[in-house]
Write a protein that holds these residues in place. Structure first.
Motif, PDB file in Angstrom:
ATOM      1  N   ASP A   5       0.833  -1.198   0.000  1.00  0.00           N
ATOM      2  CA  ASP A   5       0.000   0.000   0.000  1.00  0.00           C
ATOM      3  C   ASP A   5       0.869   1.249   0.000  1.00  0.00           C
ATOM      4  N   VAL A   6       1.949   1.214   0.785  1.00  0.00           N
ATOM      5  CA  VAL A   6       2.856   2.358   0.839  1.00  0.00           C
ATOM      6  C   VAL A   6       4.295   1.844   0.770  1.00  0.00           C
ATOM      7  N   LEU A   7       5.066   2.425  -0.120  1.00  0.00           N
ATOM      8  CA  LEU A   7       6.497   2.170  -0.190  1.00  0.00           C
ATOM      9  C   LEU A   7       7.223   3.405   0.315  1.00  0.00           C
ATOM     10  N   ILE A   8       8.147   3.209   1.235  1.00  0.00           N
ATOM     11  CA  ILE A   8       8.984   4.287   1.756  1.00  0.00           C
ATOM     12  C   ILE A   8      10.414   3.989   1.354  1.00  0.00           C
ATOM     13  N   ILE A   9      11.010   4.908   0.618  1.00  0.00           N
ATOM     14  CA  ILE A   9      12.393   4.734   0.185  1.00  0.00           C
ATOM     15  C   ILE A   9      13.280   5.539   1.109  1.00  0.00           C
ATOM     16  N   GLY A  10      14.064   4.845   1.915  1.00  0.00           N
ATOM     17  CA  GLY A  10      14.954   5.473   2.879  1.00  0.00           C
ATOM     18  C   GLY A  10      14.586   5.089   4.293  1.00  0.00           C
ATOM     19  N   GLY A  11      15.516   4.446   4.995  1.00  0.00           N
ATOM     20  CA  GLY A  11      15.255   3.966   6.347  1.00  0.00           C
ATOM     21  C   GLY A  11      15.928   4.796   7.406  1.00  0.00           C
ATOM     22  N   GLY A  12      15.962   6.125   7.216  1.00  0.00           N
ATOM     23  CA  GLY A  12      16.467   7.027   8.239  1.00  0.00           C
ATOM     24  C   GLY A  12      15.350   7.476   9.162  1.00  0.00           C
ATOM     25  N   GLU A  36      21.420   0.615   2.678  1.00  0.00           N
ATOM     26  CA  GLU A  36      22.459   0.226   3.621  1.00  0.00           C
ATOM     27  C   GLU A  36      22.191  -1.161   4.186  1.00  0.00           C
ATOM     28  N   GLN A  37      23.213  -1.716   4.811  1.00  0.00           N
ATOM     29  CA  GLN A  37      23.074  -3.047   5.394  1.00  0.00           C
ATOM     30  C   GLN A  37      22.132  -3.047   6.588  1.00  0.00           C
ATOM     31  N   ASP A  38      22.085  -1.925   7.299  1.00  0.00           N
ATOM     32  CA  ASP A  38      21.200  -1.774   8.443  1.00  0.00           C
ATOM     33  C   ASP A  38      20.443  -0.459   8.298  1.00  0.00           C
ATOM     34  N   ALA A  39      19.192  -0.439   8.742  1.00  0.00           N
ATOM     35  CA  ALA A  39      18.394   0.784   8.699  1.00  0.00           C
ATOM     36  C   ALA A  39      18.744   1.679   9.882  1.00  0.00           C
ATOM     37  N   GLY A  40      18.377   2.940   9.771  1.00  0.00           N
ATOM     38  CA  GLY A  40      18.636   3.887  10.853  1.00  0.00           C
ATOM     39  C   GLY A  40      19.191   5.209  10.380  1.00  0.00           C
ATOM     40  N   GLY A  41      19.751   5.222   9.166  1.00  0.00           N
ATOM     41  CA  GLY A  41      20.261   6.461   8.606  1.00  0.00           C
ATOM     42  C   GLY A  41      21.537   6.949   9.265  1.00  0.00           C
TER      43      GLY A  41
END
Length: 411
Positions: A5-12, A36-41
């Motif tokens: 339903d929703v795609l968010i590009i960027g895990g910061g 990145e290998q891990d999310a969090g920005g």
């Protein structure tokens, strides 16, 4: 083909907060992808305190803040895919993705761009001289030190006087490298006065104001930099084996450009209204992609703000075509957001964000439309280069929705 339903590009901070809010509102399947290998920005490898004040009402370290946002998003039910790169657009509604699992496509009902911003490296700043090792941006430095635990040099020069510049100084200290000098082109370092005072007294970093780097010297490894005083033209050489270029931000806007989304000429990020809609229906943007660059907690609150607007879009709400442009007049470089529509919500936190190229201790903000003064207010906080200047959006209350562009400047 994946159809969330929703795609968010960027895990910061912006992307993870938006995901937590959307999943908590039961807005359907929420998918976050991050290269990145891990999310969090950026907070993930910014190993010092100062995060979470505005959004979480507490203070924590960057890595702890990143973990908190990630846990909140996953606990709410959002799916997080890391090591996943969006490479482009297959069509106006579909994105091409590459990950360790292979190549596939994603076609969401709504899209949030939260790709953030980056510092311009030495090459983009056109600093001449040799090309030795030991020249970094703050992001590269912190990644090297905090994630890969690699050593840097012994004596460093920091180019820039923003808040992130002091973050670089802390990282250098932790890596056993002495920050020998900080260089700012402005009459005073751009960061908040409290940080400048603490940096000089606690970190013992001298600041060369009204100065710029004219040459980097070194064969193999950096040996020195040549700096010039902008008022006198006098030049001197400072010995160092490490140079860190800080600030001078540019948004990661490649996907927005590839989609043909209208960009703002000031921020270089997507042009948005106060609901954070872009010019492409169903595509929203949030965080430092829109205002390069503000603090992580402000980016996170952007994510909270955009989530409500995405829910309204999923429920069938569409904006009016009518809108009034907001234009930043000198000494402001840009304003965000840039479009005011009738019946739209106030911007996140009820604030307009602006960037100034001059220091004004007691700024009198003036809003004009069609040759008339709509409002004028003297604010208690200074407008200073190198950090976002926040203006109450209530100054726009007298704007005519059928009038011409609105100019925001200083008297």
């Amino acid at each position: 083909m994946i159809t969330p339903d929703v795609l968010i590009i960027g895990g910061g901070p912006a992307g993870l907060t938006a995901a937590a809010e959307l999943a908590g509102r039961r807005a359907g399947k929420i998918l976050v992808v991050d290269r990145e290998q891990d999310a969090g920005g950026i907070p993930r490898h910014s190993d010092h305190t100062g995060y979470g004040l505005r959004d979480l009402h507490r203070v924590m370290s960057g890595p702890a803040y990143a973990r908190h946002l990630l846990q909140a998003a996953t606990a709410a039910g959002a799916e997080i895919r890391t090591s996943t790169m969006v490479t482009g657009w297959a069509d106006a509604d579909t994105l091409d993705v590459t990950s360790p699992e292979g190549r596939y496509r994603i076609r969401p009902r709504a899209l949030v761009l939260a790709t953030g911003a980056r510092e311009r490296p030495r090459t983009a700043r056109r600093v001449p001289g040799d090309r030795p090792h030991g020249v970094y941006t703050t992001g590269q430095l912190q990644n090297l030190v905090h994630l890969h635990h690699r050593p840097v040099g012994k004596r460093a020069v920091i180019v820039g006087g923003e808040l992130v510049s002091w973050s670089a100084a802390v990282t250098l200290r932790e890596a056993g490298c002495t920050p020998a000098l900080m260089i700012s082109q402005y009459p005073k370092a751009e960061s908040y006065g409290a940080f400048n005072a603490a940096g000089r007294t606690v970190l013992r970093v001298p600041v060369a104001t009204r100065s710029r780097v004219t040459r980097i010297i070194g064969k193999g490894r950096c040996e020195a930099v040549e700096i010039e005083h902008l008022d006198t033209g006098r030049r001197r050489t400072v010995a160092c084996d490490t140079v860190v270029f800080t600030g001078d931000w540019i948004p990661d806007h490649e996907l927005a450009r590839a989609a043909g989304i209208t960009l703002d000429t000031g921020t270089l990020g997507p042009l948005t209204d106060t609901a954070l809609r872009t010019s492409l229906p169903g595509v929203f943007a949030a965080g430092n992609l829109l205002h390069p660059v503000d603090t992580a907690d402000v980016a996170a609150l952007d994510g909270k703000h955009v989530a409500e607007q995405v829910v309204r879009y999923l429920n069938g709400e569409r904006p009016s075509d009518q809108g009034v442009r907001l234009i930043a007049d000198a000494p402001f470089r840009w304003v965000a957001p840039q479009l005011l529509r009738p019946q739209d919500p106030a911007p996140a936190r009820g604030r307009l964000l602006l960037w100034t190229d001059e220091f004004v201790r007691f700024p009198k903000v003036t809003v004009r439309q069609d040759g008339r003064v709509v409002s004028r207010r003297t604010l208690a906080w200074p407008a200073a280069p190198g950090r976002v200047f926040r203006v109450p959006s209530g100054l726009l209350d007298g704007v005519s929705p059928t009038g011409g562009p609105v100019h925001i400047g200083l008297r």
